[in-house]
Design a protein around this motif. Sequence first.
Motif, mmCIF file in Angstrom:
data_model
loop_
_atom_site.group_PDB
_atom_site.id
_atom_site.type_symbol
_atom_site.label_atom_id
_atom_site.label_comp_id
_atom_site.label_asym_id
_atom_site.label_seq_id
_atom_site.Cartn_x
_atom_site.Cartn_y
_atom_site.Cartn_z
ATOM 1 N N PHE A 38 -14.497 30.788 100.977
ATOM 2 C CA PHE A 38 -13.544 31.897 101.033
ATOM 3 C C PHE A 38 -14.180 33.228 100.627
ATOM 4 O O PHE A 38 -13.482 34.184 100.299
ATOM 5 C CB PHE A 38 -12.330 31.579 100.153
ATOM 6 N N ASP A 39 -15.498 33.279 100.651
ATOM 7 C CA ASP A 39 -16.245 34.494 100.335
ATOM 8 C C ASP A 39 -16.963 34.980 101.598
ATOM 9 O O ASP A 39 -17.068 34.258 102.596
ATOM 10 C CB ASP A 39 -17.254 34.198 99.225
ATOM 11 N N ARG A 40 -17.476 36.192 101.546
ATOM 12 C CA ARG A 40 -18.269 36.708 102.657
ATOM 13 C C ARG A 40 -19.586 35.943 102.766
ATOM 14 O O ARG A 40 -20.108 35.415 101.787
ATOM 15 C CB ARG A 40 -18.588 38.196 102.429
ATOM 16 N N ALA A 41 -20.119 35.883 103.992
ATOM 17 C CA ALA A 41 -21.422 35.266 104.243
ATOM 18 C C ALA A 41 -22.261 36.255 105.042
ATOM 19 O O ALA A 41 -22.414 36.119 106.266
ATOM 20 C CB ALA A 41 -21.250 33.949 105.003
ATOM 21 N N PRO A 42 -22.807 37.301 104.377
ATOM 22 C CA PRO A 42 -23.471 38.399 105.084
ATOM 23 C C PRO A 42 -24.612 37.950 105.996
ATOM 24 O O PRO A 42 -24.738 38.438 107.134
ATOM 25 C CB PRO A 42 -23.988 39.293 103.948
ATOM 26 N N GLU A 43 -25.454 37.012 105.529
ATOM 27 C CA GLU A 43 -26.586 36.583 106.344
ATOM 28 C C GLU A 43 -26.111 35.896 107.622
ATOM 29 O O GLU A 43 -26.645 36.131 108.713
ATOM 30 C CB GLU A 43 -27.501 35.644 105.546
ATOM 31 N N LEU A 44 -25.100 35.034 107.489
ATOM 32 C CA LEU A 44 -24.567 34.342 108.654
ATOM 33 C C LEU A 44 -23.900 35.341 109.606
ATOM 34 O O LEU A 44 -24.051 35.250 110.826
ATOM 35 C CB LEU A 44 -23.569 33.264 108.220
ATOM 36 N N GLU A 45 -23.184 36.294 109.049
ATOM 37 C CA GLU A 45 -22.548 37.314 109.888
ATOM 38 C C GLU A 45 -23.588 38.107 110.675
ATOM 39 O O GLU A 45 -23.409 38.377 111.878
ATOM 40 C CB GLU A 45 -21.712 38.256 109.020
ATOM 41 N N GLU A 46 -24.678 38.476 110.005
ATOM 42 C CA GLU A 46 -25.743 39.226 110.686
ATOM 43 C C GLU A 46 -26.351 38.412 111.819
ATOM 44 O O GLU A 46 -26.623 38.935 112.911
ATOM 45 C CB GLU A 46 -26.819 39.625 109.679
ATOM 46 N N ALA A 47 -26.557 37.119 111.576
ATOM 47 C CA ALA A 47 -27.145 36.265 112.603
ATOM 48 C C ALA A 47 -26.217 36.141 113.808
ATOM 49 O O ALA A 47 -26.662 36.188 114.961
ATOM 50 C CB ALA A 47 -27.459 34.883 112.018
ATOM 51 N N LEU A 48 -24.931 36.000 113.553
ATOM 52 C CA LEU A 48 -23.978 35.884 114.656
ATOM 53 C C LEU A 48 -23.841 37.207 115.416
ATOM 54 O O LEU A 48 -23.719 37.213 116.648
ATOM 55 C CB LEU A 48 -22.614 35.440 114.115
ATOM 56 N N GLU A 49 -23.871 38.299 114.680
ATOM 57 C CA GLU A 49 -23.811 39.604 115.330
ATOM 58 C C GLU A 49 -25.022 39.821 116.226
ATOM 59 O O GLU A 49 -24.911 40.334 117.357
ATOM 60 C CB GLU A 49 -23.717 40.712 114.288
ATOM 61 N N ALA A 50 -26.200 39.416 115.749
ATOM 62 C CA ALA A 50 -27.427 39.585 116.531
ATOM 63 C C ALA A 50 -27.377 38.763 117.817
ATOM 64 O O ALA A 50 -27.943 39.161 118.837
ATOM 65 C CB ALA A 50 -28.639 39.187 115.690
ATOM 66 N N LYS A 51 -26.697 37.620 117.778
ATOM 67 C CA LYS A 51 -26.569 36.769 118.964
ATOM 68 C C LYS A 51 -25.422 37.199 119.868
ATOM 69 O O LYS A 51 -25.250 36.664 120.957
ATOM 70 C CB LYS A 51 -26.328 35.315 118.533
ATOM 71 N N GLY A 52 -24.604 38.127 119.378
ATOM 72 C CA GLY A 52 -23.435 38.532 120.137
ATOM 73 C C GLY A 52 -22.329 37.498 120.139
ATOM 74 O O GLY A 52 -21.479 37.474 121.036
ATOM 75 N N THR A 99 -19.261 36.803 119.051
ATOM 76 C CA THR A 99 -18.068 37.394 118.445
ATOM 77 C C THR A 99 -17.038 36.336 118.053
ATOM 78 O O THR A 99 -16.319 36.496 117.060
ATOM 79 C CB THR A 99 -17.430 38.404 119.411
ATOM 80 N N ALA A 100 -16.958 35.240 118.822
ATOM 81 C CA ALA A 100 -15.999 34.180 118.493
ATOM 82 C C ALA A 100 -16.370 33.512 117.169
ATOM 83 O O ALA A 100 -15.506 33.294 116.307
ATOM 84 C CB ALA A 100 -15.957 33.141 119.610
ATOM 85 N N GLY A 101 -17.659 33.206 116.994
ATOM 86 C CA GLY A 101 -18.101 32.611 115.739
ATOM 87 C C GLY A 101 -17.904 33.559 114.570
ATOM 88 O O GLY A 101 -17.519 33.151 113.469
ATOM 89 N N LEU A 102 -18.142 34.828 114.808
ATOM 90 C CA LEU A 102 -17.980 35.842 113.768
ATOM 91 C C LEU A 102 -16.523 35.914 113.320
ATOM 92 O O LEU A 102 -16.224 35.993 112.119
ATOM 93 C CB LEU A 102 -18.454 37.195 114.305
ATOM 94 N N GLU A 103 -15.623 35.872 114.274
ATOM 95 C CA GLU A 103 -14.196 35.920 113.942
ATOM 96 C C GLU A 103 -13.780 34.701 113.132
ATOM 97 O O GLU A 103 -12.993 34.797 112.182
ATOM 98 C CB GLU A 103 -13.379 36.002 115.231
ATOM 99 N N LEU A 104 -14.325 33.537 113.488
ATOM 100 C CA LEU A 104 -13.981 32.313 112.769
ATOM 101 C C LEU A 104 -14.408 32.365 111.311
ATOM 102 O O LEU A 104 -13.644 31.994 110.419
ATOM 103 C CB LEU A 104 -14.629 31.102 113.456
ATOM 104 N N ILE A 105 -15.633 32.804 111.041
ATOM 105 C CA ILE A 105 -16.094 32.777 109.649
ATOM 106 C C ILE A 105 -15.492 33.906 108.832
ATOM 107 O O ILE A 105 -15.361 33.793 107.611
ATOM 108 C CB ILE A 105 -17.634 32.795 109.550
ATOM 109 N N ARG A 106 -15.111 34.992 109.488
ATOM 110 C CA ARG A 106 -14.476 36.084 108.740
ATOM 111 C C ARG A 106 -13.023 35.780 108.403
ATOM 112 O O ARG A 106 -12.485 36.327 107.449
ATOM 113 C CB ARG A 106 -14.578 37.381 109.534
ATOM 114 N N ARG A 107 -12.421 34.902 109.176
ATOM 115 C CA ARG A 107 -11.012 34.598 108.950
ATOM 116 C C ARG A 107 -10.778 34.047 107.549
ATOM 117 O O ARG A 107 -9.820 34.434 106.871
ATOM 118 C CB ARG A 107 -10.513 33.590 109.989
#
Length: 300
Positions: free
Chosen positions: A71-85, A87-95
């Motif tokens: 339930f916390d942020r995961a900056p490294e994972l977010e950056e990796a997903l953003e770099a791959k484009g 967006t669906a995975g990014l939305e899931l982990i940010r939820r």
Amino acid sequence: MPMSPAIRKAVIPAAGLGTRFLPATKAVPKEMLPVVDTPTIQYVVEEAVSAGLDDVLLITARGKGAIEDHFDRAPELEEALEAKGDTAGLELIRRSDQLAAIHSIRQGAPKGLGHAVLCAAEHVGNEPFAVLLGDDFTEPGDPLLRRMLEVRAQHGGSVVALMEVGIDQVSLYGAAAFEPTDDDDVVTVTDLVEKPSPDDAPSNQVIIGRYVCDPAIFGVLRRTPPGRGGEIQITDALKTLAQMTPADGGGVRGVLFHGRRFDTGNRADYLRTIVQFACERPDVADEFVPWLRKYVDNLG
């Protein structure tokens, strides 16, 4: 009776050892075991949030840091997903970290559910609050918790969720004695017995893992001695509240639940939950259901 103030806080006890799921739970909290691809405890938090509770306190223990991390942020994972484009995975982990204001505290020793709830006293203060057990949840969208909050707002006191089970199952729960009210789905609880034998059960209506508690429960829990299993039982505290006057925060009502409940606290029910969710998920069912049907047919 004047309307009670709106309830915002939910307490989710998640400090159990999860011994039924060893060896998986040696390093992974049982509440983090996935139902398809979502941890059980996320469904519990989502249930609280859907009922309007936006302040969630997790009662955890040593070795349960993965729950807090989820339930916390995961900056490294977010950056990796953003770099791959992705967006669906990014939305899931940010939820998960945007669901509510998530707090946590550790229960220092396994002294029972009542003790776990008592650990929330400082965070909750003198406010009514909800308690949702971290290893079972209702069907997404079910109105049970919202209805319990309505009953508390109308009548004060505490509210429990009651479900009818087979008489051979009452020894797994706290069983209620009760009287009807003017509302078909609401009863007045007059007595509670924790895990009775079938012969001693006052009924086969049992408490499932949903409570709305008056803050008076904290004072009662402090005075409640260890009960069944040498643990402080919330059932024993609620029994005391049922015999107290409304002016002192007493009175317990039950909301009769007839929906679908998913108990992931034991292996068989956990597996049933996964299969049900897989069969009802559009993104999974088209591939999974034909395979499952063929597999079962081949079993003979």
